[in-house]
Each structure stands twice: as structure tokens, then as C-alpha cells.
Scaffold this motif. Structure first.
Motif, mmCIF file in Angstrom:
data_model
loop_
_atom_site.group_PDB
_atom_site.id
_atom_site.type_symbol
_atom_site.label_atom_id
_atom_site.label_comp_id
_atom_site.label_asym_id
_atom_site.label_seq_id
_atom_site.Cartn_x
_atom_site.Cartn_y
_atom_site.Cartn_z
ATOM 1 N N ARG A 129 41.352 17.953 44.187
ATOM 2 C CA ARG A 129 42.571 18.685 44.516
ATOM 3 C C ARG A 129 42.789 19.750 43.452
ATOM 4 O O ARG A 129 42.667 19.478 42.259
ATOM 5 C CB ARG A 129 43.784 17.767 44.573
ATOM 6 C CG ARG A 129 44.998 18.505 45.157
ATOM 7 C CD ARG A 129 46.222 17.628 45.347
ATOM 8 N NE ARG A 129 46.863 17.395 44.071
ATOM 9 C CZ ARG A 129 46.985 16.200 43.497
ATOM 10 N NH1 ARG A 129 46.511 15.135 44.068
ATOM 11 N NH2 ARG A 129 47.566 16.079 42.336
ATOM 12 N N LEU A 130 43.082 20.949 43.914
ATOM 13 C CA LEU A 130 43.305 22.065 43.005
ATOM 14 C C LEU A 130 44.563 22.789 43.439
ATOM 15 O O LEU A 130 44.712 23.143 44.610
ATOM 16 C CB LEU A 130 42.102 23.016 43.037
ATOM 17 C CG LEU A 130 42.110 24.189 42.069
ATOM 18 C CD1 LEU A 130 42.097 23.712 40.620
ATOM 19 C CD2 LEU A 130 40.898 25.090 42.325
ATOM 20 N N ASP A 131 45.479 22.981 42.500
ATOM 21 C CA ASP A 131 46.727 23.702 42.737
ATOM 22 C C ASP A 131 46.720 24.948 41.868
ATOM 23 O O ASP A 131 46.431 24.865 40.671
ATOM 24 C CB ASP A 131 47.939 22.844 42.382
ATOM 25 C CG ASP A 131 48.066 21.611 43.262
ATOM 26 O OD1 ASP A 131 47.670 21.687 44.444
ATOM 27 O OD2 ASP A 131 48.562 20.580 42.775
ATOM 28 N N ILE A 132 47.042 26.087 42.468
ATOM 29 C CA ILE A 132 47.052 27.353 41.739
ATOM 30 C C ILE A 132 48.358 28.080 42.011
ATOM 31 O O ILE A 132 48.766 28.230 43.159
ATOM 32 C CB ILE A 132 45.870 28.252 42.160
ATOM 33 C CG1 ILE A 132 44.535 27.567 41.860
ATOM 34 C CG2 ILE A 132 45.956 29.613 41.474
ATOM 35 C CD1 ILE A 132 43.321 28.313 42.408
ATOM 36 N N PHE A 133 49.006 28.536 40.942
ATOM 37 C CA PHE A 133 50.173 29.417 41.035
ATOM 38 C C PHE A 133 49.844 30.630 40.189
ATOM 39 O O PHE A 133 49.594 30.510 38.988
ATOM 40 C CB PHE A 133 51.432 28.716 40.533
ATOM 41 C CG PHE A 133 52.641 29.609 40.473
ATOM 42 C CD1 PHE A 133 53.091 30.274 41.597
ATOM 43 C CD2 PHE A 133 53.332 29.770 39.283
ATOM 44 C CE1 PHE A 133 54.213 31.108 41.537
ATOM 45 C CE2 PHE A 133 54.453 30.586 39.214
ATOM 46 C CZ PHE A 133 54.896 31.253 40.350
ATOM 47 N N ASP A 134 49.804 31.810 40.821
ATOM 48 C CA ASP A 134 49.372 33.002 40.116
ATOM 49 C C ASP A 134 50.050 34.218 40.724
ATOM 50 O O ASP A 134 50.566 34.152 41.844
ATOM 51 C CB ASP A 134 47.852 33.143 40.228
ATOM 52 C CG ASP A 134 47.268 34.108 39.221
ATOM 53 O OD1 ASP A 134 47.108 33.721 38.056
ATOM 54 O OD2 ASP A 134 46.980 35.258 39.604
ATOM 55 N N GLU A 135 50.013 35.312 39.980
ATOM 56 C CA GLU A 135 50.608 36.534 40.510
ATOM 57 C C GLU A 135 49.863 36.995 41.759
ATOM 58 O O GLU A 135 50.457 37.197 42.808
ATOM 59 C CB GLU A 135 50.614 37.634 39.457
ATOM 60 C CG GLU A 135 51.256 38.896 39.976
ATOM 61 C CD GLU A 135 51.461 39.942 38.908
ATOM 62 O OE1 GLU A 135 52.391 40.736 39.076
ATOM 63 O OE2 GLU A 135 50.717 39.978 37.921
ATOM 64 N N ASP A 136 48.538 37.175 41.642
ATOM 65 C CA ASP A 136 47.775 37.673 42.790
ATOM 66 C C ASP A 136 46.324 37.174 42.832
ATOM 67 O O ASP A 136 45.544 37.631 43.662
ATOM 68 C CB ASP A 136 47.801 39.191 42.828
ATOM 69 C CG ASP A 136 47.204 39.828 41.584
ATOM 70 O OD1 ASP A 136 46.621 39.104 40.751
ATOM 71 O OD2 ASP A 136 47.318 41.054 41.443
ATOM 72 N N LEU A 137 45.932 36.298 41.941
ATOM 73 C CA LEU A 137 44.595 35.703 41.834
ATOM 74 C C LEU A 137 43.550 36.629 41.218
ATOM 75 O O LEU A 137 42.405 36.224 41.019
ATOM 76 C CB LEU A 137 44.076 35.192 43.190
ATOM 77 C CG LEU A 137 44.947 34.183 43.919
ATOM 78 C CD1 LEU A 137 44.288 33.769 45.236
ATOM 79 C CD2 LEU A 137 45.235 32.969 43.066
ATOM 80 N N ALA A 138 43.899 37.865 40.904
ATOM 81 C CA ALA A 138 42.923 38.821 40.375
ATOM 82 C C ALA A 138 42.275 38.316 39.087
ATOM 83 O O ALA A 138 41.045 38.389 38.936
ATOM 84 C CB ALA A 138 43.573 40.175 40.145
ATOM 85 N N ALA A 139 43.057 37.809 38.149
ATOM 86 C CA ALA A 139 42.514 37.371 36.859
ATOM 87 C C ALA A 139 41.617 36.142 36.983
ATOM 88 O O ALA A 139 40.785 35.888 36.116
ATOM 89 C CB ALA A 139 43.653 37.088 35.882
ATOM 90 N N LEU A 140 41.767 35.386 38.067
ATOM 91 C CA LEU A 140 40.955 34.183 38.258
ATOM 92 C C LEU A 140 39.548 34.495 38.778
ATOM 93 O O LEU A 140 38.656 33.664 38.705
ATOM 94 C CB LEU A 140 41.654 33.213 39.210
ATOM 95 C CG LEU A 140 42.985 32.662 38.719
ATOM 96 C CD1 LEU A 140 43.636 31.804 39.796
ATOM 97 C CD2 LEU A 140 42.806 31.860 37.440
ATOM 98 N N LYS A 141 39.369 35.674 39.332
ATOM 99 C CA LYS A 141 38.067 36.120 39.837
ATOM 100 C C LYS A 141 37.454 35.088 40.791
ATOM 101 O O LYS A 141 36.277 34.728 40.687
ATOM 102 C CB LYS A 141 37.111 36.425 38.684
ATOM 103 C CG LYS A 141 37.624 37.501 37.748
ATOM 104 C CD LYS A 141 36.689 37.715 36.584
ATOM 105 C CE LYS A 141 37.277 38.707 35.596
ATOM 106 N NZ LYS A 141 36.449 38.819 34.395
ATOM 107 N N LEU A 142 38.246 34.634 41.745
ATOM 108 C CA LEU A 142 37.791 33.604 42.672
ATOM 109 C C LEU A 142 36.758 34.115 43.674
ATOM 110 O O LEU A 142 36.149 33.321 44.389
ATOM 111 C CB LEU A 142 38.983 33.000 43.421
ATOM 112 C CG LEU A 142 39.985 32.231 42.563
ATOM 113 C CD1 LEU A 142 41.124 31.708 43.432
ATOM 114 C CD2 LEU A 142 39.310 31.100 41.802
ATOM 115 N N GLU A 143 36.544 35.415 43.733
ATOM 116 C CA GLU A 143 35.589 35.985 44.675
ATOM 117 C C GLU A 143 34.157 35.994 44.141
ATOM 118 O O GLU A 143 33.238 36.350 44.873
ATOM 119 C CB GLU A 143 36.007 37.406 45.065
ATOM 120 C CG GLU A 143 37.185 37.452 46.013
ATOM 121 C CD GLU A 143 36.855 36.878 47.386
ATOM 122 O OE1 GLU A 143 35.901 37.335 48.033
ATOM 123 O OE2 GLU A 143 37.567 35.960 47.812
ATOM 124 N N THR A 144 33.940 35.611 42.894
ATOM 125 C CA THR A 144 32.573 35.563 42.374
ATOM 126 C C THR A 144 31.820 34.408 43.031
ATOM 127 O O THR A 144 32.417 33.402 43.436
ATOM 128 C CB THR A 144 32.551 35.394 40.843
ATOM 129 O OG1 THR A 144 33.136 34.134 40.502
ATOM 130 C CG2 THR A 144 33.299 36.531 40.142
#
Length: 159
Positions: free
Chosen positions: A26-41
Motif C-alpha cells: 500500500r502506498l499513499d502519496i500527497f503532493d502538489e503535482d507529482l512532478a518532483a517524484l518523477k513517477l513517469e520514469t
């Protein structure tokens, strides 16, 4: 059980991957827009897909963003996962009154947490394998989630 302070964007990037490499169910994420997380790599998309297809019945990926535009326009892999794995994956656009919040959270299995103290700075804290230290952040995410918001759909409507 460990905790360490993150002070650079490079360290933050490594901490995000470290958290994903822990293979959470289980993963919970709260972020402004996900840009800094680089989830698209590629490695991060693979980790998110592995989370969603795991054999566990408790697998879940919940994301709350303050700004939806980046996710909708620049996250095709994440939107594809949303289409394939809803309702295991939910992405919620937070209500406007949460825009004033500056922190960002990434919580895995309520035992591992990466908390960035301000959305514009890399300063963060990584907590690994410590449920008691993660509890306040899990509670904060539950409160943010409880505020409601609009669920993002996996399809874009056009004319």
C-alpha cells in the motif's frame, strides 16, 4: 529502523526510489503535482505496476494532488495504470482549501515514510521500518483524504 534527513534534490530522488524499492503493498502519496517524484520514469512505473499486481489482497495506491494539470497532461503512464487498475489506484484532486498546505507525503505500508517539509524545497525526512514514527504522517494523510476532493478519471472527454 532508521531515519535520515534529506537536504538535496538528488538525495530526495534517491529516497523516493528507495521507498519504492521496499516493495510496499500500500502506498499513499500527497503532493502538489507529482512532478518532483518523477513517477513517469521506467523504474518507478515498474515499481507502481508491481505494487498493483501483487498477490496481496490489501494492495492499494492512493494519490492526492493539489494541482491536477501535471498529472493529466504529463503522466501518461500513471493515467494508463489508473485505467488498468482502478479501483486499486485512485488519484484525487484535493479541494481548494488544501492548497495552502506545503508538505508532501509518501507513505508505504504505514512503516516507511518520506515527508518533504515544503513543496518548493528538497528538505525531507526518510523513515524506514518504524511504524510508530510513521503514525503521525499516516494520520495526516488520512485527514487529507477525509477532506474529499474530485477523483481523476482515466479517460479524457473531448468534443
Amino acid at each position: 529502523m532508521s531515519s535520515r534527513l534529506i537536504t538535496t534534490w538528488s538525495e530526495y530522488d534517491h529516497a523516493v526510489q528507495e521507498l519504492l524499492d521496499l516493495s510496499p503493498t500500500r502506498l499513499d502519496i500527497f503532493d502538489e503535482d507529482l512532478a518532483a517524484l518523477k513517477l513517469e520514469t521506467a523504474p518507478r512505473v515498474a515499481a507502481l505496476r508491481a505494487l498493483l499486481v501483487a498477490a496481496s489482497h490489501h494492495r492499494q495506491l492512493r494519490i492526492v494532488v493539489r494541482k491536477r494539470e501535471f498529472v493529466c497532461q504529463y503522466s501518461p503512464h500513471l493515467m494508463n495504470l489508473l485505467q488498468l487498475y482502478a479501483p486499486l489506484l485512485t488519484i484525487i484532486h484535493a479541494p481548494p482549501h488544501l492548497d495552502r498546505l506545503d508538505d508532501c507525503l509518501m507513505i508505504a505500508d504505514d512503516r516507511h515514510t518520506l515527508v518533504r517539509f515544503h513543496r518548493e524545497q528538497p528538505r525531507a525526512r526518510l523513515i524506514v521500518d518504524d511504524a510508530s514514527e510513521c503514525a503521525p504522517y499516516s494520520q495526516r494523510f488520512a485527514e487529507v483524504l477525509g477532506e474529499g476532493g474530485d477523483a481523476l478519471g482515466s479517460t479524457t472527454l473531448g468534443l
